[in-house]
Design a protein around this motif. Sequence first.
Motif, PDB file in Angstrom:
ATOM      1  N   GLN A  38    -125.576  20.959  95.150  1.00 36.24           N
ATOM      2  CA  GLN A  38    -124.350  19.823  95.004  1.00 36.24           C
ATOM      3  C   GLN A  38    -124.802  19.177  93.380  1.00 36.24           C
ATOM      4  O   GLN A  38    -126.052  18.769  93.223  1.00 36.24           O
ATOM      5  CB  GLN A  38    -124.266  19.017  96.175  1.00 36.24           C
ATOM      6  CG  GLN A  38    -123.418  17.793  96.038  1.00 36.24           C
ATOM      7  CD  GLN A  38    -123.695  16.829  96.930  1.00 36.24           C
ATOM      8  OE1 GLN A  38    -124.530  16.078  97.123  1.00 36.24           O
ATOM      9  NE2 GLN A  38    -122.632  16.903  98.071  1.00 36.24           N
ATOM     10  N   GLU A  95    -121.615  22.707  94.700  1.00 36.95           N
ATOM     11  CA  GLU A  95    -120.500  21.723  95.065  1.00 36.95           C
ATOM     12  C   GLU A  95    -120.461  20.532  94.274  1.00 36.95           C
ATOM     13  O   GLU A  95    -121.297  19.978  93.896  1.00 36.95           O
ATOM     14  CB  GLU A  95    -120.889  21.171  96.609  1.00 36.95           C
ATOM     15  CG  GLU A  95    -120.022  20.374  97.397  1.00 36.95           C
ATOM     16  CD  GLU A  95    -120.414  19.926  98.694  1.00 36.95           C
ATOM     17  OE1 GLU A  95    -120.206  20.575  99.596  1.00 36.95           O
ATOM     18  OE2 GLU A  95    -120.928  18.916  98.661  1.00 36.95           O
ATOM     19  N   ILE A  96    -119.056  20.550  93.880  1.00 30.18           N
ATOM     20  CA  ILE A  96    -119.091  19.257  92.899  1.00 30.18           C
ATOM     21  C   ILE A  96    -118.972  18.083  93.649  1.00 30.18           C
ATOM     22  O   ILE A  96    -118.118  17.824  94.674  1.00 30.18           O
ATOM     23  CB  ILE A  96    -117.593  19.346  92.075  1.00 30.18           C
ATOM     24  CG1 ILE A  96    -117.474  20.767  91.076  1.00 30.18           C
ATOM     25  CG2 ILE A  96    -117.416  18.206  91.261  1.00 30.18           C
ATOM     26  CD1 ILE A  96    -116.265  21.288  90.810  1.00 30.18           C
ATOM     27  N   HIS A  97    -119.847  16.879  93.549  1.00 29.49           N
ATOM     28  CA  HIS A  97    -119.669  15.754  94.290  1.00 29.49           C
ATOM     29  C   HIS A  97    -118.835  14.701  93.927  1.00 29.49           C
ATOM     30  O   HIS A  97    -118.865  13.985  93.018  1.00 29.49           O
ATOM     31  CB  HIS A  97    -121.122  15.420  94.317  1.00 29.49           C
ATOM     32  CG  HIS A  97    -121.492  14.061  95.264  1.00 29.49           C
ATOM     33  ND1 HIS A  97    -120.538  13.811  96.009  1.00 29.49           N
ATOM     34  CD2 HIS A  97    -122.755  13.835  95.962  1.00 29.49           C
ATOM     35  CE1 HIS A  97    -121.114  12.878  97.159  1.00 29.49           C
ATOM     36  NE2 HIS A  97    -122.441  12.879  96.751  1.00 29.49           N
ATOM     37  N   GLY A  98    -117.554  14.737  94.529  1.00 31.48           N
ATOM     38  CA  GLY A  98    -116.590  13.547  94.292  1.00 31.48           C
ATOM     39  C   GLY A  98    -116.476  12.587  95.232  1.00 31.48           C
ATOM     40  O   GLY A  98    -115.355  12.049  95.451  1.00 31.48           O
ATOM     41  N   ILE A 134    -111.600  14.179  87.200  1.00 28.22           N
ATOM     42  CA  ILE A 134    -111.897  15.194  88.131  1.00 28.22           C
ATOM     43  C   ILE A 134    -111.446  16.361  87.757  1.00 28.22           C
ATOM     44  O   ILE A 134    -112.237  17.636  87.940  1.00 28.22           O
ATOM     45  CB  ILE A 134    -111.385  14.582  89.458  1.00 28.22           C
ATOM     46  CG1 ILE A 134    -112.316  13.355  89.894  1.00 28.22           C
ATOM     47  CG2 ILE A 134    -111.483  15.695  90.590  1.00 28.22           C
ATOM     48  CD1 ILE A 134    -111.606  12.643  91.344  1.00 28.22           C
ATOM     49  N   THR A 150    -113.834  19.566  87.017  1.00 25.53           N
ATOM     50  CA  THR A 150    -113.542  21.182  87.778  1.00 25.53           C
ATOM     51  C   THR A 150    -113.271  22.106  86.920  1.00 25.53           C
ATOM     52  O   THR A 150    -113.895  23.369  86.898  1.00 25.53           O
ATOM     53  CB  THR A 150    -112.434  20.685  88.740  1.00 25.53           C
ATOM     54  OG1 THR A 150    -112.768  19.688  89.623  1.00 25.53           O
ATOM     55  CG2 THR A 150    -112.164  21.886  89.583  1.00 25.53           C
ATOM     56  N   TYR A 176    -115.971  21.419  96.863  1.00 25.32           N
ATOM     57  CA  TYR A 176    -115.652  20.070  96.343  1.00 25.32           C
ATOM     58  C   TYR A 176    -115.704  19.111  97.384  1.00 25.32           C
ATOM     59  O   TYR A 176    -115.195  19.340  98.402  1.00 25.32           O
ATOM     60  CB  TYR A 176    -114.250  19.818  95.723  1.00 25.32           C
ATOM     61  CG  TYR A 176    -114.143  18.413  94.849  1.00 25.32           C
ATOM     62  CD1 TYR A 176    -114.408  18.534  93.552  1.00 25.32           C
ATOM     63  CD2 TYR A 176    -113.668  17.432  95.611  1.00 25.32           C
ATOM     64  CE1 TYR A 176    -114.330  17.013  93.001  1.00 25.32           C
ATOM     65  CE2 TYR A 176    -113.425  16.285  95.050  1.00 25.32           C
ATOM     66  CZ  TYR A 176    -113.771  16.075  93.584  1.00 25.32           C
ATOM     67  OH  TYR A 176    -113.568  14.996  92.822  1.00 25.32           O
ATOM     68  N   LEU A 207    -106.274  19.793  93.388  1.00 24.61           N
ATOM     69  CA  LEU A 207    -107.484  20.698  93.310  1.00 24.61           C
ATOM     70  C   LEU A 207    -107.429  21.930  94.006  1.00 24.61           C
ATOM     71  O   LEU A 207    -107.525  22.942  93.152  1.00 24.61           O
ATOM     72  CB  LEU A 207    -108.565  19.759  93.800  1.00 24.61           C
ATOM     73  CG  LEU A 207    -109.427  18.597  93.101  1.00 24.61           C
ATOM     74  CD1 LEU A 207    -110.111  17.921  94.053  1.00 24.61           C
ATOM     75  CD2 LEU A 207    -109.822  19.085  91.805  1.00 24.61           C
ATOM     76  N   PHE A 212    -110.827  27.212  94.874  1.00 25.37           N
ATOM     77  CA  PHE A 212    -111.842  26.619  95.530  1.00 25.37           C
ATOM     78  C   PHE A 212    -112.267  27.451  96.890  1.00 25.37           C
ATOM     79  O   PHE A 212    -111.146  27.776  97.449  1.00 25.37           O
ATOM     80  CB  PHE A 212    -111.811  25.046  96.169  1.00 25.37           C
ATOM     81  CG  PHE A 212    -112.133  24.330  94.981  1.00 25.37           C
ATOM     82  CD1 PHE A 212    -113.332  23.880  94.844  1.00 25.37           C
ATOM     83  CD2 PHE A 212    -111.310  23.474  94.285  1.00 25.37           C
ATOM     84  CE1 PHE A 212    -113.712  23.032  93.930  1.00 25.37           C
ATOM     85  CE2 PHE A 212    -111.487  22.644  93.178  1.00 25.37           C
ATOM     86  CZ  PHE A 212    -112.878  22.221  92.925  1.00 25.37           C
ATOM     87  N   ILE A 258    -113.136  22.843 100.517  1.00 19.71           N
ATOM     88  CA  ILE A 258    -113.031  21.378 100.465  1.00 19.71           C
ATOM     89  C   ILE A 258    -113.901  20.789 101.487  1.00 19.71           C
ATOM     90  O   ILE A 258    -113.676  21.103 102.557  1.00 19.71           O
ATOM     91  CB  ILE A 258    -111.810  20.779 100.373  1.00 19.71           C
ATOM     92  CG1 ILE A 258    -110.960  21.435  99.011  1.00 19.71           C
ATOM     93  CG2 ILE A 258    -111.850  19.445 100.228  1.00 19.71           C
ATOM     94  CD1 ILE A 258    -111.478  21.147  97.758  1.00 19.71           C
TER      95      ILE A 258
END
Length: 409
Positions: free
Chosen positions: A107, A171-174, A207, A211, A230, A256, A262, A265
């Motif tokens: 992450q 994993e993109i931490h949003g 964001i 991404t 994400y 997204l 992806f 999610i």
Amino acid sequence: MAKQLTDQVTFRHGATIKSRLVQSPMLTNSGKDDGYVTQDTIDYYAARSQSAGMVIVEYTYVSHAGGPSRSWADDRLQLGLYKDDQKPGFAKLAQVLKKDGNKAILQLVHSGRESNYRAKQGEKVYAPSSFDFGFLDYEVTELTDAQIREIIRDFGAATKRAIDCGFDGVEIHGANHYLLQEFFSAWSNRRTDEWGGQSLDNRMNFIMAVTAEVFRVVKTYAPKDFIVGYRISPEEIHGDTVGYDYRESNELIHKLATTFDFDYIHLSLPAYNAKPAGVDQTYAALAQPELPAETKLMIVGNVMSEDDAKDALKETDLVAVGRATLIDPQFGLKISEGRGDEIIREISPEQVKRSKLTPGLINLFSDPKMEPHLPGRESIYALHQAGSLDKSVLKNGTSASYNLDAFKK
């Protein structure tokens, strides 16, 4: 056919995991010397190579100013992967996690205003906008356009390092009040340029740019079956302070998931069956229609037993498990072998040793004030080192549950 926890799951790019169970990313406070992996880190994750079909390694900052946050001591830091010489430790981490055939995901995060350790060091802390947040005991500096674009590149560079280290995905931490969420929040993002303000589309721009950079790197350097996810907090509502609601987050999820391919999610929830105020449906049920069939939904939140996991699976494709894997690192293995009734449900001094909890985790969960807590915590109160918690994290009665969002990472 009804979904089972033990089902194999194949993601849209071809990666397959052995079950629908995922270990959620959780802070270990085991980094040292500005985020380097330590032996404590390795031991903790090696013990969890069979905790689930896929393990998401805790939030790892991508820029110098992007962390650490939630640091308990100078030798118990959040992990960082913003320098090449940090790669050997992460390569070992990926190796020990994958030794039993399960997938290892990293992450990636920029902590934004939550980079409290930088403030402690007398350095600047950055956010989309600068104002008095009230719960911080340090000033926050507004990011310039050039700095924003540099952070976007940093996410790409960290993704490349994760690929080089052998991770199976990122994993993109949003979520959890870190920088990407700060940009999405109308409360914390008060800019007047293309990166924010009252326009929902503008608040999505950072964001979307992050991404796009992550996917550019993945498509250039990663294996074809590399996994990208994400994570999002579906609402930011604290009393009268509203950053966004579930309708706006579902707009972001839709954008997204229809713009980028992806694999999943990940909804960050206080409980897997949580619902917005005044709404009959769960966050998971509300988000599911926004996803194309090829993108899996993952939910997390207070899954503490096999029965909880089965119940959560009714509304999702993947069930992320957090605190239960701290107590029993073989949570997933026991379920896969039909031994769910053997899962250890309470912490104890003996289980602390067997589960290879890091010193930072031991101190955190042996604190009588800690919430959410581990069942059986009374047995480890004696392990707590009073006064070791960095008080800069808490100010003016800020609740432990707010700061513990970091622990679900």
